[in-house]
Design a protein around this motif. Structure first.
Motif, PDB file in Angstrom:
ATOM      1  N   CYS A  60      27.989  33.974  18.111  1.00 47.12           N
ATOM      2  CA  CYS A  60      27.992  35.020  19.147  1.00 47.12           C
ATOM      3  C   CYS A  60      26.649  35.105  19.866  1.00 47.12           C
ATOM      4  CB  CYS A  60      28.360  36.372  18.534  1.00 47.12           C
ATOM      5  SG  CYS A  60      30.072  36.460  17.993  1.00 47.12           S
ATOM      6  N   ILE A  61      25.563  34.997  19.123  1.00 49.40           N
ATOM      7  CA  ILE A  61      24.236  35.015  19.747  1.00 49.40           C
ATOM      8  C   ILE A  61      24.067  33.810  20.664  1.00 49.40           C
ATOM      9  CG2 ILE A  61      21.751  34.839  19.304  1.00 49.40           C
ATOM     10  CD1 ILE A  61      22.325  36.344  16.652  1.00 49.40           C
ATOM     11  N   GLY A  62      24.443  32.637  20.175  1.00 49.55           N
ATOM     12  CA  GLY A  62      24.352  31.430  20.996  1.00 49.55           C
ATOM     13  C   GLY A  62      25.232  31.506  22.233  1.00 49.55           C
ATOM     14  N   LEU A  63      26.414  32.067  22.087  1.00 51.23           N
ATOM     15  CA  LEU A  63      27.316  32.205  23.223  1.00 51.23           C
ATOM     16  C   LEU A  63      26.757  33.174  24.255  1.00 51.23           C
ATOM     17  CD1 LEU A  63      30.035  31.069  24.092  1.00 51.23           C
ATOM     18  CD2 LEU A  63      31.114  33.082  23.089  1.00 51.23           C
ATOM     19  N   ASP A  66      24.187  31.336  26.102  1.00 52.01           N
ATOM     20  CA  ASP A  66      24.871  30.381  26.979  1.00 52.01           C
ATOM     21  C   ASP A  66      25.363  31.025  28.265  1.00 52.01           C
ATOM     22  OD1 ASP A  66      24.689  27.932  25.653  1.00 52.01           O
ATOM     23  OD2 ASP A  66      26.352  28.443  24.315  1.00 52.01           O
ATOM     24  N   VAL A  67      25.821  32.252  28.173  1.00 50.36           N
ATOM     25  CA  VAL A  67      26.324  32.947  29.364  1.00 50.36           C
ATOM     26  C   VAL A  67      25.223  33.065  30.416  1.00 50.36           C
ATOM     27  CG1 VAL A  67      27.108  35.195  30.214  1.00 50.36           C
ATOM     28  CG2 VAL A  67      28.182  34.189  28.208  1.00 50.36           C
ATOM     29  N   PHE A  68      24.016  33.367  29.974  1.00 46.18           N
ATOM     30  CA  PHE A  68      22.906  33.550  30.911  1.00 46.18           C
ATOM     31  C   PHE A  68      22.225  32.236  31.294  1.00 46.18           C
ATOM     32  CE2 PHE A  68      23.420  37.726  29.043  1.00 46.18           C
ATOM     33  CZ  PHE A  68      23.420  38.512  30.179  1.00 46.18           C
ATOM     34  N   TYR A  69      22.341  31.224  30.470  1.00 44.94           N
ATOM     35  CA  TYR A  69      21.729  29.927  30.752  1.00 44.94           C
ATOM     36  C   TYR A  69      22.667  28.981  31.483  1.00 44.94           C
ATOM     37  CZ  TYR A  69      17.333  30.136  28.095  1.00 44.94           C
ATOM     38  OH  TYR A  69      16.069  30.423  27.660  1.00 44.94           O
ATOM     39  N   ALA A  77      26.952  26.052  19.959  1.00 45.91           N
ATOM     40  CA  ALA A  77      27.180  24.948  19.020  1.00 45.91           C
ATOM     41  C   ALA A  77      25.946  24.694  18.159  1.00 45.91           C
ATOM     42  CB  ALA A  77      27.557  23.683  19.779  1.00 45.91           C
ATOM     43  N   SER A  78      24.780  24.711  18.778  1.00 46.47           N
ATOM     44  CA  SER A  78      23.542  24.437  18.044  1.00 46.47           C
ATOM     45  C   SER A  78      23.207  25.564  17.075  1.00 46.47           C
ATOM     46  CB  SER A  78      22.395  24.229  19.025  1.00 46.47           C
ATOM     47  OG  SER A  78      22.694  23.177  19.911  1.00 46.47           O
ATOM     48  N   ALA A  79      23.397  26.810  17.506  1.00 47.05           N
ATOM     49  CA  ALA A  79      23.134  27.948  16.621  1.00 47.05           C
ATOM     50  C   ALA A  79      24.125  27.980  15.462  1.00 47.05           C
ATOM     51  CB  ALA A  79      23.187  29.254  17.407  1.00 47.05           C
ATOM     52  N   GLY A 125      16.812  20.682  13.465  1.00 48.03           N
ATOM     53  CA  GLY A 125      18.243  20.374  13.493  1.00 48.03           C
ATOM     54  C   GLY A 125      18.939  21.031  14.669  1.00 48.03           C
ATOM     55  N   PHE A 126      18.575  22.291  14.950  1.00 45.88           N
ATOM     56  CA  PHE A 126      19.110  22.989  16.120  1.00 45.88           C
ATOM     57  C   PHE A 126      18.764  22.216  17.388  1.00 45.88           C
ATOM     58  CE2 PHE A 126      18.165  25.649  19.752  1.00 45.88           C
ATOM     59  CZ  PHE A 126      19.298  26.436  19.881  1.00 45.88           C
ATOM     60  N   CYS A 127      17.493  21.865  17.545  1.00 48.12           N
ATOM     61  CA  CYS A 127      17.037  21.167  18.757  1.00 48.12           C
ATOM     62  C   CYS A 127      17.676  19.793  18.889  1.00 48.12           C
ATOM     63  CB  CYS A 127      15.513  21.031  18.750  1.00 48.12           C
ATOM     64  SG  CYS A 127      14.649  22.589  18.957  1.00 48.12           S
ATOM     65  N   LEU A 128      17.832  19.105  17.780  1.00 53.77           N
ATOM     66  CA  LEU A 128      18.455  17.783  17.824  1.00 53.77           C
ATOM     67  C   LEU A 128      19.895  17.873  18.324  1.00 53.77           C
ATOM     68  CD1 LEU A 128      17.356  15.000  17.124  1.00 53.77           C
ATOM     69  CD2 LEU A 128      18.403  15.232  14.882  1.00 53.77           C
ATOM     70  N   VAL A 129      20.657  18.811  17.778  1.00 54.31           N
ATOM     71  CA  VAL A 129      22.039  18.995  18.238  1.00 54.31           C
ATOM     72  C   VAL A 129      22.053  19.417  19.703  1.00 54.31           C
ATOM     73  CG1 VAL A 129      24.106  20.439  17.963  1.00 54.31           C
ATOM     74  CG2 VAL A 129      22.980  19.475  15.960  1.00 54.31           C
ATOM     75  N   PHE A 130      21.165  20.336  20.061  1.00 55.94           N
ATOM     76  CA  PHE A 130      21.119  20.843  21.434  1.00 55.94           C
ATOM     77  C   PHE A 130      20.819  19.723  22.431  1.00 55.94           C
ATOM     78  CE2 PHE A 130      18.992  22.675  25.096  1.00 55.94           C
ATOM     79  CZ  PHE A 130      19.846  23.720  25.433  1.00 55.94           C
ATOM     80  N   PHE A 131      19.776  18.936  22.169  1.00 55.14           N
ATOM     81  CA  PHE A 131      19.370  17.914  23.133  1.00 55.14           C
ATOM     82  C   PHE A 131      20.278  16.685  23.111  1.00 55.14           C
ATOM     83  CE2 PHE A 131      15.277  20.264  22.807  1.00 55.14           C
ATOM     84  CZ  PHE A 131      15.262  20.697  24.111  1.00 55.14           C
ATOM     85  N   ILE A 132      20.886  16.385  21.972  1.00 58.83           N
ATOM     86  CA  ILE A 132      21.868  15.291  21.960  1.00 58.83           C
ATOM     87  C   ILE A 132      23.058  15.673  22.828  1.00 58.83           C
ATOM     88  CG2 ILE A 132      23.607  14.152  20.528  1.00 58.83           C
ATOM     89  CD1 ILE A 132      21.477  13.954  18.335  1.00 58.83           C
TER      90      ILE A 132
END
Length: 173
Positions: A60-63, A66-69, A77-79, A125-132
């Protein structure tokens, strides 16, 4: 978790989310180091929180971010991945006597060395998933690794600064 702690965590997540959305959205050091300060909220949730609850809160926090970004689920997904790994990483870092039931995984509760060894791999791990997911096929392996490493270090350094400045110290320390 009692009602007072619940309100304080909701307030913490709200403030960190607002700082992420309003101040850190366009911040990138040298074009490679991005800051994901809202992850402090996920990382500082109590150790005894249920795994499913942790994953749902993180999603929910990540989503919300995402809404604002306008990132179409990358933060969610990363969170969620970070929340999935967190209980297993806490078991790996568990001291011989175990954790205190009332402790939270924060810098003030468990110390600088423990916090870095706890937060840096999870944020990486968060950053790796995010940037991949963000640069799939366009950034190249080393570009993704470069952004993941420097963003992780930048986020952990800011997380330490924020905790030193704004988190209250535990009594007796």
């Amino acid at each position: 978790m009692n009602f007072r702690n619940l309100i304080s965590f909701i307030f913490l997540l709200l403030i960190l989310g607002l700082v992420q959305i309003l101040l850190l959205k366009n911040l990138a050091l040298f074009g490679v180091a991005f800051c994901f300060i809202y992850l402090i909220g996920i990382l500082s949730l109590p150790m005894q929180i249920q795994h499913v609850s942790l994953i749902l809160i993180s999603f929910c926090i990540g989503l919300l971010v995402d809404v604002f970004y306008d990132t179409l689920g990358l933060h969610a997904a990363s969170a969620t991945f970070l929340a999935f790994l967190r209980p297993y990483w806490l078991k790996i870092l568990k001291p011989n006597g175990g954790y205190d039931d009332s402790s939270n995984p924060t810098l003030q509760e468990l110390g600088m060395g423990w916090f870095i060894s706890y937060s840096l791999p999870l944020i990486f791990g968060f950053c790796l998933v995010f940037f991949i997911a963000d640069q799939w096929g366009t950034g190249g392996f080393f570009g993704v690794l470069n952004k993941s490493l420097f963003s992780s270090i930048f986020t952990v350094v800011l997380a330490i600064i924020v905790q030193l400045l704004f988190f209250k110290r535990r009594r007796g320390i």
